[in-house]
Design a protein around this motif. Structure first.
Motif, PDB file in Angstrom:
ATOM      1  N   PRO A 155      49.893  87.937  13.961  1.00 11.63           N
ATOM      2  CA  PRO A 155      49.457  87.659  15.675  1.00 11.63           C
ATOM      3  C   PRO A 155      49.150  87.659  16.422  1.00 11.63           C
ATOM      4  N   PRO A 156      48.124  87.803  17.477  1.00 14.25           N
ATOM      5  CA  PRO A 156      49.155  88.620  19.012  1.00 14.25           C
ATOM      6  C   PRO A 156      49.327  87.892  19.444  1.00 14.25           C
ATOM      7  N   VAL A 158      49.158  86.644  23.128  1.00 12.06           N
ATOM      8  CA  VAL A 158      48.598  86.516  24.550  1.00 12.06           C
ATOM      9  C   VAL A 158      49.708  86.397  25.524  1.00 12.06           C
ATOM     10  N   GLU A 203      44.213  80.705  12.914  1.00 15.77           N
ATOM     11  CA  GLU A 203      44.336  81.039  13.480  1.00 15.77           C
ATOM     12  C   GLU A 203      45.550  80.750  14.151  1.00 15.77           C
ATOM     13  N   GLN A 204      46.580  81.823  14.477  1.00 14.46           N
ATOM     14  CA  GLN A 204      47.488  81.692  15.536  1.00 14.46           C
ATOM     15  C   GLN A 204      48.255  82.065  16.332  1.00 14.46           C
ATOM     16  N   ILE A 205      48.268  81.970  17.267  1.00 17.63           N
ATOM     17  CA  ILE A 205      48.217  82.990  18.591  1.00 17.63           C
ATOM     18  C   ILE A 205      49.339  82.167  19.515  1.00 17.63           C
ATOM     19  N   THR A 313      40.179  85.459  21.892  1.00 20.80           N
ATOM     20  CA  THR A 313      41.057  86.537  21.674  1.00 20.80           C
ATOM     21  C   THR A 313      41.052  86.906  20.537  1.00 20.80           C
ATOM     22  N   VAL A 314      40.973  86.002  19.685  1.00 21.20           N
ATOM     23  CA  VAL A 314      41.381  85.889  18.131  1.00 21.20           C
ATOM     24  C   VAL A 314      40.913  87.542  18.224  1.00 21.20           C
ATOM     25  N   ALA A 317      41.900  90.641  19.351  1.00 24.23           N
ATOM     26  CA  ALA A 317      43.175  91.004  18.413  1.00 24.23           C
ATOM     27  C   ALA A 317      42.355  91.737  16.846  1.00 24.23           C
ATOM     28  N   SER A 388      55.791  87.703  15.788  1.00 20.79           N
ATOM     29  CA  SER A 388      55.062  87.563  16.886  1.00 20.79           C
ATOM     30  C   SER A 388      55.288  86.307  17.390  1.00 20.79           C
TER      31      SER A 388
END
Length: 701
Positions: A155-156, A158, A203-205, A313-314, A317, A388
């Motif tokens: 995951p990114p 941010v 998704e996870q951030i 954002t995703v 990434a 991450s």
């Protein structure tokens, strides 16, 4: 010994003994037999020798200064090695065949005279070593080389950055549907917060929320260096501000891509187009202007376009192809650290490589830990944390500094080796820096000494010594306390904060202090954690104050501080802390006295009046402006030069004593000192007004 002598006598023949005790009066004395005298002489010699040894035994002083010497040293080189001036060497060579009267500073000394000078100076000498010490083996830990086959998508991370009060935390609050803003003191973020946000799409951030206040520059820089993507939040009604520009610069320095979120677009005065134009001036070119930066208008309050921001954002990434190795040793970065009453030293870290589990041995800077517990941002216990992921690590032996690189090592022994090596490296660097400072100061001292000797270069060393003594006689007679007495005002400080990053931000602002000519500010101690009895005792010793940021002090500590006269200032908003500090600095300054002119009078004539047996000079005056008040201060001017300042002894109008005299009125006055008036002099009446000084330091906000 007496027993030995007695036994010897018993072995002596009786005739010899009789002659020894009762010698004939006229016969010469017989020589004593060798058998009798030799043992006694030897025993007596041993006795005297032993006594001499006992009397001459001197205790060696182990604290003598050691001087490193070598062959063919000059007078100047020997003086530098002893940390003395050359005249000291000349004095030590007095009454020796070295002829100190004719020696010069660059003359080479013989080996015996080098030793003689050192010995006479009460020092010990040792020969200089020719062989250098063996270099210590590097035992540091480093990042591992990653194998491409072991990398997996991650995951990114941010970071949300921007100016203060532009809605960064509100935006993050809307994304994770919590109420963070209500928990922030003053409504502004003052720490780096790390949160894992799961989007509806799966998704996870990992988001990092950095403070936007001007005081937290180092935190924003740290957040930019630990991230993959930066979301730059700009208020649509406020535009690009100082911390916005600073955040852009941090992103450029870290070479991190940026997504611009124009917040507060729901306000009537919002101008997203103006924000886009202002960003162009700082090199942030949006897609609508032909650039590659996404500029998304959002409203954190109403939730407008938040999913679009998350999807952007995703997508970015995915373009960056972020990958990490979930196996192998753990690598990461410390983003914040603090002390917890129940957990001890706690560090918030981001895992970059590997999987962090309980029992792992970690090293960060000069601190190491065996992981006891792992917690997420909601204080829920975790068994492990992959790449991450932001977690809180418990089990540190010492509190690590924010921004330190986090590395896993094989064992606790290996961790101690790494920490020991890093401490050694830091000590060596500090020693080099101190040696450089010492050399610079020695050079300055040598230059001053040479300048001082230029005027006495034609004199012998005896004459120079006498001249220098006469020149420095007054200073030499001063007491040490008088020499070190400080005339300047000073405020010693002790700073405590809840987290390492907060203390770092405060210290960075204290470094900007530039009002030392008004009041010296000395940082006595700083640290992380609540205010303790040790802090109070330290503040009492230095007569200082304690400033706490987001920390508390127990009632017993407050009572102790009140008893010892120590001021404790507790704040949870950083700009209020510095406002209070500026007020205390200003309170240490003496008040400024200003003169407020009330009136002026011109001297027309001078009279002499008898008061008892005394003759008193009286000035006949006319008030030109304002008024004269007898209770105030007065000044006598002649040709714009002040001749006297003081008070009046009398002020009369005709024959009456009066308190005040107004404009155009004639009066007579006399001063509190014997001073002759002259026609044309000016009498000025003024009052002294005391005004408090304000410290000139500006922290920048």
């Amino acid at each position: 010994m007496w027993g030995v002598v007695r036994s010897t006598r018993l072995r002596t023949p009786s005739s010899l003994l009789a002659r020894f005790l009762f010698p004939p009066l006229l016969s010469p004395p017989l020589p004593s037999p060798p058998l009798l005298r030799q043992p006694i002489r030897q025993l007596a010699a041993k006795q005297v020798k032993g006594q001499k040894k006992g009397h001459q035994k001197v205790k060696v002083n182990a604290d003598k200064q050691e001087v490193e010497i070598r062959k063919r040293m000059t007078v100047a080189e020997l003086a530098r090695a002893m940390n003395k001036d050359p005249d000291h060497v000349f004095e030590a060579l007095l009454n020796t065949p070295a002829e100190s009267q004719t020696l010069e500073e660059e003359e080479v000394l013989e080996e015996r005279w080098i030793k003689e000078v050192v010995t006479r100076s009460g020092m010990k000498y040792r020969w200089a070593r020719l062989a250098q010490e063996k270099e210590r083996e590097n035992r540091d830990a480093n990042r591992r080389v990653l194998a491409p086959a072991s990398l997996r998508p991650r995951p990114p991370v941010v970071t949300i950055m921007g100016h203060v009060d532009h809605g960064k935390t509100s935006l993050l609050d809307a994304l994770r549907r919590s109420q963070l803003v209500e928990q922030e003191a003053g409504g502004i973020t003052q720490h780096i917060g790390a949160f894992l946000v799961a989007l509806p799409t799966g998704e996870q951030i990992t988001f990092l929320d950095t403070p936007g206040h001007a005081a937290f520059t180092s935190m924003r820089a740290r957040g930019a260096n630990a991230t993959d993507i930066i979301i730059l939040v700009v208020a649509a009604d406020d535009g690009v501000m100082n911390q916005t520009v600073e955040s852009i610069q941090h992103a450029k320095n870290a070479r991190v891509p940026v997504i611009v979120a124009v917040n507060k677009c729901d306000k009537p005065q919002a101008e997203p187009e103006r924000v886009a134009r202002e960003l162009l001036e700082h090199g942030v070119v949006g897609e609508e202007h032909g650039g590659d930066v996404q500029v998304i208008p959002v409203s954190a309050l109403k939730g407008d376009n938040l999913m679009l921001l998350a999807e952007s954002t995703v997508a970015l990434a995915e373009v960056l192809e972020l990958k990490a190795d979930p196996g192998g040793l753990v690598e990461g970065v410390v983003i914040e650290s603090r002390t917890d009453r129940g957990k001890g030293a706690v560090a918030s870290v981001i895992v970059q490589q590997g999987t962090l589990r309980r029992g792992c041995v970690l090293v960060a800077g000069r601190s190491w830990a065996k992981v006891r517990f792992l917690f997420d941002e909601q204080d829920k216990a975790l068994e492990e944390a992959g790449p991450s992921r932001a977690v809180q690590v418990v089990g540190w032996k010492d509190l690590p500094s924010a921004g330190e690189e986090l590395l896993e090592v094989e064992s606790e022994q290996r961790a101690r080796e790494v920490v020991e090596w890093r401490s050694y490296e830091e000590e060596q660097a500090q020693l080099k820096e101190e040696h450089k400072v010492i050399q610079e100061r020695q050079q300055e001292h040598q230059e001053r000494y040479q300048e001082q000797r230029q005027s006495t270069a034609h004199l012998s060393w005896r004459q120079r010594k006498a001249a220098l003594y006469r020149a420095n006689r007054q200073q030499a007679a001063m007491r040490p306390s008088e020499k070190t007495e400080k005339n300047q005002h000073c405020l010693p400080l002790i700073v405590k904060g809840d987290m390492d990053g907060s203390v770092e931000a405060i210290l960075s602002l204290l470094e900007t202090y530039d009002a030392h000519d008004q009041c010296q500010m000395e940082l006595v101690h700083f640290g992380v954690g609540e205010i303790s009895e040790k802090d109070v005792n330290l503040a009492e010793t230095f007569s200082g104050s304690i400033y706490g940021f987001n920390v508390s002090a127990s009632k017993s500590i407050l009572r102790l501080a009140e008893k010892k006269g120590v001021q404790i200032h507790l704040h949870n908003i950083i700009y209020k802390l510095f406002d209070g500090l500026k007020e205390e600095l200003s309170s240490t300054l003496p008040a400024l006295l200003s003169h407020n002119v009330l009136g002026e009078a011109a001297v027309l004539a001078v009279f002499q009046v008898s008061v008892g047996k005394k003759k008193v000079l009286v000035a006949g005056c006319r008030v030109r402006s304002g008024l004269l008040d007898r209770r105030m201060r007065f000044r006598l001017l002649r040709d714009q030069e002040t001749l006297w300042e003081g008070s009046l002894t009398a002020l009369k109008h005709h024959k009456d004593d009066v308190q005040k005299v107004g404009t155009g009125v004639e009066c007579g006055l006399s001063l509190d000192t014997a001073l002759e008036f002259s026609a044309g002099d000016v009498i000025v009446c003024y009052e002294e007004v005391s005004q408090p000084q304000v410290i000139a330091w500006d922290p920048g906000f």
